[in-house]
Motif scaffolding. Structure first.
Motif, short mmCIF file in Angstrom:
data_model
loop_
_atom_site.label_atom_id
_atom_site.label_comp_id
_atom_site.label_asym_id
_atom_site.label_seq_id
_atom_site.Cartn_x
_atom_site.Cartn_y
_atom_site.Cartn_z
N LEU A 66 -2.79 -9.29 1.01
CA LEU A 66 -3.78 -10.65 0.73
C LEU A 66 -3.87 -11.29 1.85
O LEU A 66 -3.38 -11.09 2.89
CB LEU A 66 -2.36 -11.44 -0.01
CG LEU A 66 -1.92 -11.23 -1.46
CD1 LEU A 66 -0.80 -12.08 -1.87
CD2 LEU A 66 -2.94 -11.01 -2.50
N PRO A 67 -4.93 -11.87 1.76
CA PRO A 67 -5.86 -12.16 0.53
C PRO A 67 -6.46 -10.97 0.30
O PRO A 67 -6.80 -9.92 1.53
CB PRO A 67 -6.81 -13.27 1.14
CG PRO A 67 -6.80 -13.08 2.68
CD PRO A 67 -5.49 -12.58 2.90
N PRO A 68 -7.35 -10.71 -0.92
CA PRO A 68 -8.16 -9.67 -1.24
C PRO A 68 -9.18 -9.54 -0.26
O PRO A 68 -9.63 -10.47 0.19
CB PRO A 68 -8.46 -9.85 -2.74
CG PRO A 68 -7.59 -10.90 -2.94
CD PRO A 68 -7.10 -11.48 -1.96
N PRO A 69 -9.90 -8.44 -0.09
CA PRO A 69 -9.66 -6.94 -0.49
C PRO A 69 -8.51 -6.42 0.41
O PRO A 69 -8.16 -6.55 1.40
CB PRO A 69 -10.77 -6.05 -0.56
CG PRO A 69 -11.33 -6.75 0.89
CD PRO A 69 -11.00 -8.38 0.52
N LEU A 70 -7.72 -5.47 -0.47
CA LEU A 70 -6.65 -4.42 0.35
C LEU A 70 -7.20 -3.75 1.42
O LEU A 70 -8.57 -3.44 1.26
CB LEU A 70 -5.82 -3.67 -0.80
CG LEU A 70 -4.86 -2.87 -0.33
CD1 LEU A 70 -3.35 -3.21 -1.06
CD2 LEU A 70 -5.11 -1.41 -0.24
N ARG A 71 -6.52 -4.07 2.45
CA ARG A 71 -7.06 -3.23 3.73
C ARG A 71 -6.25 -2.28 4.34
O ARG A 71 -4.69 -2.89 4.48
CB ARG A 71 -7.72 -4.14 4.89
CG ARG A 71 -8.94 -4.98 4.39
CD ARG A 71 -10.08 -3.85 4.27
NE ARG A 71 -11.51 -4.67 3.85
CZ ARG A 71 -12.37 -5.06 4.60
NH1 ARG A 71 -12.32 -4.67 5.78
NH2 ARG A 71 -13.04 -5.83 4.22
N ARG A 72 -6.41 -1.28 5.09
CA ARG A 72 -5.61 -0.46 5.79
C ARG A 72 -5.88 -0.17 7.26
O ARG A 72 -7.20 0.12 7.50
CB ARG A 72 -5.33 1.04 5.03
CG ARG A 72 -4.79 0.88 3.51
CD ARG A 72 -4.53 2.29 3.00
NE ARG A 72 -4.02 2.08 1.73
CZ ARG A 72 -3.05 2.79 1.50
NH1 ARG A 72 -2.27 3.47 2.18
NH2 ARG A 72 -2.52 2.82 0.04
N GLY A 86 -10.63 -4.40 11.15
CA GLY A 86 -10.25 -3.64 10.04
C GLY A 86 -9.47 -4.23 9.03
O GLY A 86 -9.54 -3.91 7.65
N LEU A 87 -8.86 -5.43 9.31
CA LEU A 87 -8.06 -6.15 8.19
C LEU A 87 -8.92 -7.22 7.85
O LEU A 87 -8.39 -8.11 6.65
CB LEU A 87 -6.78 -6.56 8.73
CG LEU A 87 -5.53 -5.38 9.18
CD1 LEU A 87 -4.53 -6.24 9.85
CD2 LEU A 87 -5.32 -4.56 7.82
N ASP A 88 -10.09 -7.23 8.04
CA ASP A 88 -10.91 -8.56 7.71
C ASP A 88 -10.22 -9.73 7.69
O ASP A 88 -10.26 -10.78 7.05
CB ASP A 88 -11.40 -8.42 6.31
CG ASP A 88 -12.45 -9.08 5.82
OD1 ASP A 88 -13.34 -9.41 6.65
OD2 ASP A 88 -12.87 -9.41 4.76
N VAL A 89 -9.70 -9.84 9.07
CA VAL A 89 -8.86 -11.05 9.70
C VAL A 89 -9.52 -11.99 10.39
O VAL A 89 -10.16 -11.50 11.36
CB VAL A 89 -7.41 -10.74 10.01
CG1 VAL A 89 -6.81 -11.80 10.96
CG2 VAL A 89 -6.61 -9.94 9.24
N TYR A 90 -9.70 -13.15 10.12
CA TYR A 90 -10.37 -13.98 11.11
C TYR A 90 -9.35 -14.95 11.81
O TYR A 90 -8.51 -15.72 10.99
CB TYR A 90 -11.49 -14.84 10.28
CG TYR A 90 -12.49 -13.93 9.77
CD1 TYR A 90 -13.46 -13.39 10.28
CD2 TYR A 90 -12.26 -13.66 8.50
CE1 TYR A 90 -14.33 -12.48 9.71
CE2 TYR A 90 -13.02 -12.83 7.68
CZ TYR A 90 -14.06 -12.17 8.65
OH TYR A 90 -15.03 -11.28 7.85
N PRO A 91 -9.36 -15.16 12.91
CA PRO A 91 -8.13 -15.86 13.79
C PRO A 91 -8.31 -17.28 13.57
O PRO A 91 -9.40 -17.75 12.99
CB PRO A 91 -8.45 -15.61 15.21
CG PRO A 91 -9.30 -14.30 15.38
CD PRO A 91 -10.10 -14.32 14.05
N ALA A 92 -7.49 -17.90 13.84
CA ALA A 92 -7.14 -19.33 13.18
C ALA A 92 -8.26 -20.14 14.22
O ALA A 92 -8.22 -19.64 15.35
CB ALA A 92 -5.62 -19.94 13.31
#
Length: 92
Positions: A66-72, A86-92
């Motif tokens: 979470l949150p979608p989409p699932l990433r590896r 790769g995780l589609d994470v955006y820093p705070a």
């Protein structure tokens, strides 16, 4: 409100690569996802069924549920920018 991330890291025992992946991920979470994450670490030697259920073929493997989409992301997670991308994470 910022997204809440649910992450699972699959490792194989206490190998140097596994330990490095855990340390790298904890650092990324502490620096970039402060208070916005749940982290679960699964040793597939202790819980092989979980790895089979998730179709883990290589370790370390990090899964963002979470949150979608699932990433590896596979590897020791030493390249912070690649892990975040790769995780589609955006820093705070």
């Amino acid at each position: 409100m910022a997204d809440h991330y649910v992450l699972t890291l699959y490792v194989t025992g206490k190998t140097p690569t596994s330990e490095r992946a855990v340390a790298n991920l904890r650092k990324i979470c502490d620096e970039d996802l402060k208070g916005r994450y749940e982290l679960r670490i699964v040793d597939i030697l202790e819980r092989p069924q979980l790895a089979e259920d998730e179709k883990i073929l290589a370790t370390p493997t990090l899964i963002k549920e979470l949150p979608p989409p699932l990433r590896r992301v596979i590897g020791d997670l030493s390249d912070r920018d690649q892990v975040l991308l790769g995780l589609d994470v955006y820093p705070a």
